[in-house]
Design a protein around this motif. Structure first.
Motif, PDB file in Angstrom:
ATOM      1  N   LEU A 154       0.807  -1.222   0.000  1.00 57.47           N
ATOM      2  CA  LEU A 154       0.000   0.000   0.000  1.00 57.47           C
ATOM      3  C   LEU A 154       0.839   1.271   0.000  1.00 57.47           C
ATOM      4  CD1 LEU A 154      -2.785  -1.040   2.543  1.00 57.47           C
ATOM      5  CD2 LEU A 154      -2.954  -0.939   0.057  1.00 57.47           C
ATOM      6  N   SER A 155       2.108   1.166   0.444  1.00 57.89           N
ATOM      7  CA  SER A 155       2.961   2.361   0.496  1.00 57.89           C
ATOM      8  C   SER A 155       3.979   2.406  -0.633  1.00 57.89           C
ATOM      9  CB  SER A 155       3.692   2.398   1.848  1.00 57.89           C
ATOM     10  OG  SER A 155       4.520   1.248   2.010  1.00 57.89           O
ATOM     11  N   ASP A 156       3.887   1.453  -1.545  1.00 61.96           N
ATOM     12  CA  ASP A 156       4.826   1.420  -2.671  1.00 61.96           C
ATOM     13  C   ASP A 156       4.651   2.680  -3.536  1.00 61.96           C
ATOM     14  OD1 ASP A 156       5.201   0.374  -5.792  1.00 61.96           O
ATOM     15  OD2 ASP A 156       6.748  -0.314  -4.407  1.00 61.96           O
ATOM     16  N   LYS A 157       5.730   3.465  -3.659  1.00 58.89           N
ATOM     17  CA  LYS A 157       5.637   4.747  -4.365  1.00 58.89           C
ATOM     18  C   LYS A 157       5.333   4.574  -5.846  1.00 58.89           C
ATOM     19  CE  LYS A 157       8.582   7.389  -1.215  1.00 58.89           C
ATOM     20  NZ  LYS A 157       9.798   8.227  -1.092  1.00 58.89           N
ATOM     21  N   ASN A 158       5.938   3.563  -6.473  1.00 59.35           N
ATOM     22  CA  ASN A 158       5.684   3.330  -7.900  1.00 59.35           C
ATOM     23  C   ASN A 158       4.216   2.999  -8.142  1.00 59.35           C
ATOM     24  OD1 ASN A 158       8.352   3.763  -8.619  1.00 59.35           O
ATOM     25  ND2 ASN A 158       8.925   1.621  -8.333  1.00 59.35           N
ATOM     26  N   ALA A 159       3.671   2.144  -7.257  1.00 58.22           N
ATOM     27  CA  ALA A 159       2.260   1.758  -7.393  1.00 58.22           C
ATOM     28  C   ALA A 159       1.351   2.966  -7.167  1.00 58.22           C
ATOM     29  CB  ALA A 159       1.923   0.642  -6.406  1.00 58.22           C
ATOM     30  N   LEU A 160       1.685   3.790  -6.165  1.00 57.97           N
ATOM     31  CA  LEU A 160       0.868   4.973  -5.887  1.00 57.97           C
ATOM     32  C   LEU A 160       0.905   5.957  -7.065  1.00 57.97           C
ATOM     33  CD1 LEU A 160       1.748   5.608  -2.127  1.00 57.97           C
ATOM     34  CD2 LEU A 160      -0.366   4.668  -3.060  1.00 57.97           C
ATOM     35  N   ASN A 161       2.072   6.079  -7.709  1.00 60.31           N
ATOM     36  CA  ASN A 161       2.170   6.941  -8.890  1.00 60.31           C
ATOM     37  C   ASN A 161       1.305   6.411 -10.029  1.00 60.31           C
ATOM     38  OD1 ASN A 161       3.947   8.722  -7.677  1.00 60.31           O
ATOM     39  ND2 ASN A 161       5.767   7.622  -8.350  1.00 60.31           N
ATOM     40  N   LEU A 162       1.308   5.071 -10.198  1.00 59.86           N
ATOM     41  CA  LEU A 162       0.483   4.463 -11.242  1.00 59.86           C
ATOM     42  C   LEU A 162      -1.008   4.658 -10.947  1.00 59.86           C
ATOM     43  CD1 LEU A 162       2.442   1.133 -11.839  1.00 59.86           C
ATOM     44  CD2 LEU A 162       2.228   3.044 -13.437  1.00 59.86           C
ATOM     45  N   ILE A 163      -1.371   4.563  -9.665  1.00 60.37           N
ATOM     46  CA  ILE A 163      -2.768   4.771  -9.270  1.00 60.37           C
ATOM     47  C   ILE A 163      -3.173   6.227  -9.515  1.00 60.37           C
ATOM     48  CG2 ILE A 163      -4.336   4.820  -7.287  1.00 60.37           C
ATOM     49  CD1 ILE A 163      -2.716   2.414  -6.176  1.00 60.37           C
ATOM     50  N   ALA A 164      -2.265   7.155  -9.189  1.00 58.30           N
ATOM     51  CA  ALA A 164      -2.548   8.573  -9.455  1.00 58.30           C
ATOM     52  C   ALA A 164      -2.722   8.805 -10.961  1.00 58.30           C
ATOM     53  CB  ALA A 164      -1.405   9.429  -8.915  1.00 58.30           C
ATOM     54  N   GLN A 165      -1.900   8.110 -11.763  1.00 57.49           N
ATOM     55  CA  GLN A 165      -2.033   8.219 -13.222  1.00 57.49           C
ATOM     56  C   GLN A 165      -3.361   7.636 -13.687  1.00 57.49           C
ATOM     57  OE1 GLN A 165       1.272   6.505 -15.331  1.00 57.49           O
ATOM     58  NE2 GLN A 165       0.355   6.810 -17.339  1.00 57.49           N
ATOM     59  N   TYR A 166      -3.764   6.519 -13.068  1.00 56.51           N
ATOM     60  CA  TYR A 166      -5.042   5.872 -13.393  1.00 56.51           C
ATOM     61  C   TYR A 166      -6.200   6.856 -13.139  1.00 56.51           C
ATOM     62  CZ  TYR A 166      -8.965   2.601 -12.878  1.00 56.51           C
ATOM     63  OH  TYR A 166     -10.185   1.956 -12.986  1.00 56.51           O
ATOM     64  N   ASN A 167      -6.194   7.488 -11.967  1.00 53.74           N
ATOM     65  CA  ASN A 167      -7.258   8.440 -11.631  1.00 53.74           C
ATOM     66  C   ASN A 167      -7.228   9.658 -12.549  1.00 53.74           C
ATOM     67  OD1 ASN A 167      -8.201   6.864  -9.493  1.00 53.74           O
ATOM     68  ND2 ASN A 167      -6.740   7.758  -8.052  1.00 53.74           N
ATOM     69  N   ALA A 168      -6.004  10.115 -12.904  1.00 54.32           N
ATOM     70  CA  ALA A 168      -5.895  11.276 -13.791  1.00 54.32           C
ATOM     71  C   ALA A 168      -6.461  10.975 -15.180  1.00 54.32           C
ATOM     72  CB  ALA A 168      -4.428  11.703 -13.899  1.00 54.32           C
ATOM     73  N   ILE A 169      -6.208   9.759 -15.661  1.00 51.76           N
ATOM     74  CA  ILE A 169      -6.722   9.376 -16.987  1.00 51.76           C
ATOM     75  C   ILE A 169      -8.245   9.285 -16.949  1.00 51.76           C
ATOM     76  CG2 ILE A 169      -6.800   7.484 -18.673  1.00 51.76           C
ATOM     77  CD1 ILE A 169      -3.856   6.960 -18.039  1.00 51.76           C
ATOM     78  N   ILE A 170      -8.792   8.737 -15.863  1.00 52.95           N
ATOM     79  CA  ILE A 170     -10.245   8.664 -15.722  1.00 52.95           C
ATOM     80  C   ILE A 170     -10.844  10.076 -15.761  1.00 52.95           C
ATOM     81  CG2 ILE A 170     -12.120   8.090 -14.128  1.00 52.95           C
ATOM     82  CD1 ILE A 170     -10.993   5.629 -15.417  1.00 52.95           C
ATOM     83  N   ASP A 171     -10.241  11.009 -15.013  1.00 55.23           N
ATOM     84  CA  ASP A 171     -10.727  12.387 -15.000  1.00 55.23           C
ATOM     85  C   ASP A 171     -10.593  13.029 -16.381  1.00 55.23           C
ATOM     86  OD1 ASP A 171     -11.282  12.138 -12.334  1.00 55.23           O
ATOM     87  OD2 ASP A 171      -9.434  13.077 -11.643  1.00 55.23           O
ATOM     88  N   HIS A 172      -9.444  12.792 -17.026  1.00 50.76           N
ATOM     89  CA  HIS A 172      -9.202  13.374 -18.355  1.00 50.76           C
ATOM     90  C   HIS A 172     -10.241  12.895 -19.361  1.00 50.76           C
ATOM     91  CE1 HIS A 172      -6.936  14.726 -21.893  1.00 50.76           C
ATOM     92  NE2 HIS A 172      -7.260  13.560 -22.428  1.00 50.76           N
ATOM     93  N   ASN A 173     -10.493  11.598 -19.398  1.00 45.74           N
ATOM     94  CA  ASN A 173     -11.453  11.056 -20.357  1.00 45.74           C
ATOM     95  C   ASN A 173     -12.864  11.554 -20.083  1.00 45.74           C
ATOM     96  OD1 ASN A 173      -9.429   9.702 -21.683  1.00 45.74           O
ATOM     97  ND2 ASN A 173      -9.798   7.747 -20.682  1.00 45.74           N
ATOM     98  N   ALA A 174     -13.180  11.782 -18.798  1.00 45.17           N
ATOM     99  CA  ALA A 174     -14.493  12.349 -18.465  1.00 45.17           C
ATOM    100  C   ALA A 174     -14.598  13.782 -19.006  1.00 45.17           C
ATOM    101  CB  ALA A 174     -14.702  12.335 -16.955  1.00 45.17           C
ATOM    102  N   GLU A 175     -13.503  14.536 -18.900  1.00 40.16           N
ATOM    103  CA  GLU A 175     -13.499  15.898 -19.428  1.00 40.16           C
ATOM    104  C   GLU A 175     -13.618  15.895 -20.960  1.00 40.16           C
ATOM    105  OE1 GLU A 175      -9.982  17.751 -17.991  1.00 40.16           O
ATOM    106  OE2 GLU A 175     -10.640  17.787 -15.900  1.00 40.16           O
ATOM    107  N   VAL A 176     -12.974  14.902 -21.606  1.00 39.68           N
ATOM    108  CA  VAL A 176     -13.079  14.789 -23.065  1.00 39.68           C
ATOM    109  C   VAL A 176     -14.533  14.572 -23.468  1.00 39.68           C
ATOM    110  CG1 VAL A 176     -12.478  13.354 -25.047  1.00 39.68           C
ATOM    111  CG2 VAL A 176     -10.724  13.976 -23.397  1.00 39.68           C
ATOM    112  N   SER A 177     -15.201  13.664 -22.766  1.00 41.64           N
ATOM    113  CA  SER A 177     -16.609  13.385 -23.069  1.00 41.64           C
ATOM    114  C   SER A 177     -17.452  14.641 -22.921  1.00 41.64           C
ATOM    115  CB  SER A 177     -17.138  12.284 -22.146  1.00 41.64           C
ATOM    116  OG  SER A 177     -16.435  11.082 -22.340  1.00 41.64           O
TER     117      SER A 177
END
Length: 463
Positions: free
Chosen positions: A379-402
């Motif tokens: 849960l504290s793995d920095k690489n995983a947390l960065n990937l999760i932040a990227q996952y959430n950012a892409i979800i937000d971005h695609n919602a804005e595109v729509s």
């Protein structure tokens, strides 16, 4: 449907089985926050200090200890399922009495439908006033009015029978009936949002054990989803209004053209023929920014994180059970005199059994600590947390595109409407100019200066 999407959920049904190392007595003690003695193992499960319990409702039984000890005694196999549990989130805006009556009706339905005994424990919300819920434990066997356990209710064992789906639908109906009676917008559904709402974007579930930062991130993302859904609903409404206005205008134009063609004035000169302005087909809209593809590594990191959070919560329950057992063993620790007698053969078996149980408990707790460290590391793995932040950012971005695509379509439709109105105005002006033309221009005024309107008319007649 005018119900609040934020309050929808799917009631979950799970089993309490010996094969998973679980006990109906221990589970009931934990949920009801009471002290129960498991008469099969002799273990004491004391959760009287646990906070958050509101009330436990018994249907089909009078005593919670007797109910679950009989449930354990009715099963002989080491992997038997000893209880079932229905997890039921409840509206935070309802009062305790309103939630109690709803839970009581659901418990009575389980009793009437399947003949089981039910212990429903209502739990209060956390410090943030969220997560009102009820744990509805019920027996896997029928229980008669004398408390005698009968046959297994196997209809709920097999998903192929469809009974679990029927149970969820029945629970939803009871909750919705109570909500309607109370004038509440709380609404539950035993399926998915997409079954009811076309193009619905689901919000993310926030685990109860989620940290402050993780909760804030998911809350922000869910807020964006809700704003997007509201915008989509607004744009759809505007789109319907535009379509209705376009249809009305086309019908009006068609009726005006028909009236002009069917009743022409004999003395009115023909005006310049104006072609009907047809709507221009939508051009290919340029997207201000493109959708992003979700990298597989981001998806794996996100779902692994979610799965680890779930395992962490399950491990917490198991740890509480083993720590309670360890504490109970330490309370009954043999003193030096008893161990001295054991050396000469008196009470040796009892001491050995105690030492074996204590060693087993300590080994298990040690393994649990190792697993907890493993979970913490994941849960504290920095690489995983960065990937999760990227996952959430892409979800937000695609919602804005729509949302941007929808806005572009609305703007394009408005532009087409303005062009059509301008073309119609130009056609109307041309028609007025034709009607106002002076048809006497070109006649010689010296030829007959005393022309009357009648003579002018005759000058155009054909002999």
């Amino acid at each position: 449907m005018s119900k609040s999407l934020a309050t929808w959920f799917t009631p979950s049904l799970q089993t309490i089985s010996r094969s998973a190392g679980r006990s109906a007595v221990a589970a009931a003690a934990y949920r009801a926050c009471v002290k129960l003695v498991d008469q099969t193992t002799g273990l004491i499960h004391d959760y009287t200090k646990k906070k958050g319990h509101v009330e436990t409702i018994l249907i089909g039984a009078d005593d919670i200890s007797e109910l679950w000890n009989r449930a354990e005694a009715a099963e002989n196999r080491k992997n038997s399922t000893v209880a079932r549990e229905l997890m039921l989130p409840l509206p935070d805006e309802w009062t305790n009495d309103e939630r109690r009556e709803c839970v009581r009706d659901i418990a009575q339905h389980l009793r009437d439908k399947y003949g089981v005994a039910v212990a429903a424990s209502l739990h209060a919300p956390n410090k943030h006033h969220r997560n009102n819920h009820a744990h509805m434990m019920f027996t896997t066997r029928t229980v008669d009015i004398d408390g005698t356990f009968g046959k297994k209710t196997r209809i709920l064992d097999d998903m192929k029978t469809g009974e679990v789906k029927n149970l969820r639908e029945a629970v939803c109906k009871i909750v919705n009936d109570h909500a309607e009676k109370l004038g509440s917008d709380f609404y539950v559904y035993a399926g998915k949002f997409a079954d009811k709402i076309e193009g619905h974007i689901p919000t993310k579930h926030i685990p109860i054990q989620a940290g402050k930062e993780y909760r804030a991130a998911i809350t922000a993302q869910n807020t964006q989803v809700k704003i997007h859904l509201a915008n989509v609903a607004t744009h759809k409404e505007k789109e319907k209004q535009l379509e209705a206005e376009l249809l009305k205008a086309e019908l009006s134009n068609a009726l005006n053209l028909d009236a002009t063609e069917s009743t022409p004035s004999p003395d009115t000169p023909k005006s310049v023929e104006v072609k009907r302005v047809e709507p221009i087909p939508p051009a290919e809209l340029e997207n201000p920014f493109k959708r992003k593809l979700m990298p597989e590594a981001c998806e794996k990191a996100y779902f692994k994180h979610q799965e680890t959070l779930k395992k962490q919560q399950e491990l917490k329950v198991i740890e509480e059970k083993w720590r309670a057992k360890h504490d109970e063993l330490l309370k009954n620790k043999p003193n030096s005199t008893q161990r001295l007698f054991a050396k000469i053969g008196l009470g040796t078996t009892k001491i050995e059994r105690y030492d074996e149980e204590l060693s087993k408990t300590e080994i298990t707790l040690s393994k649990i600590e190792q697993v907890k460290k493993s979970h913490k590391k994941i849960l504290s793995d920095k690489n995983a947390l960065n990937l999760i932040a990227q996952y959430n950012a892409i979800i937000d971005h695609n919602a804005e595109v729509s949302e941007a695509e929808l806005k572009a379509k609305i703007a394009h439709a408005a532009k087409l409407e303005r062009e059509r109105e301008l073309a119609e105005e130009q056609a109307r002006q041309l028609s007025e100019l034709e009607n106002q033309r002076d048809w006497t221009i070109g006649l010689d005024p010296t030829e007959n200066s005393n022309h009357t309107p009648q003579s002018i008319s005759n000058s155009f007649s054909i002999s």
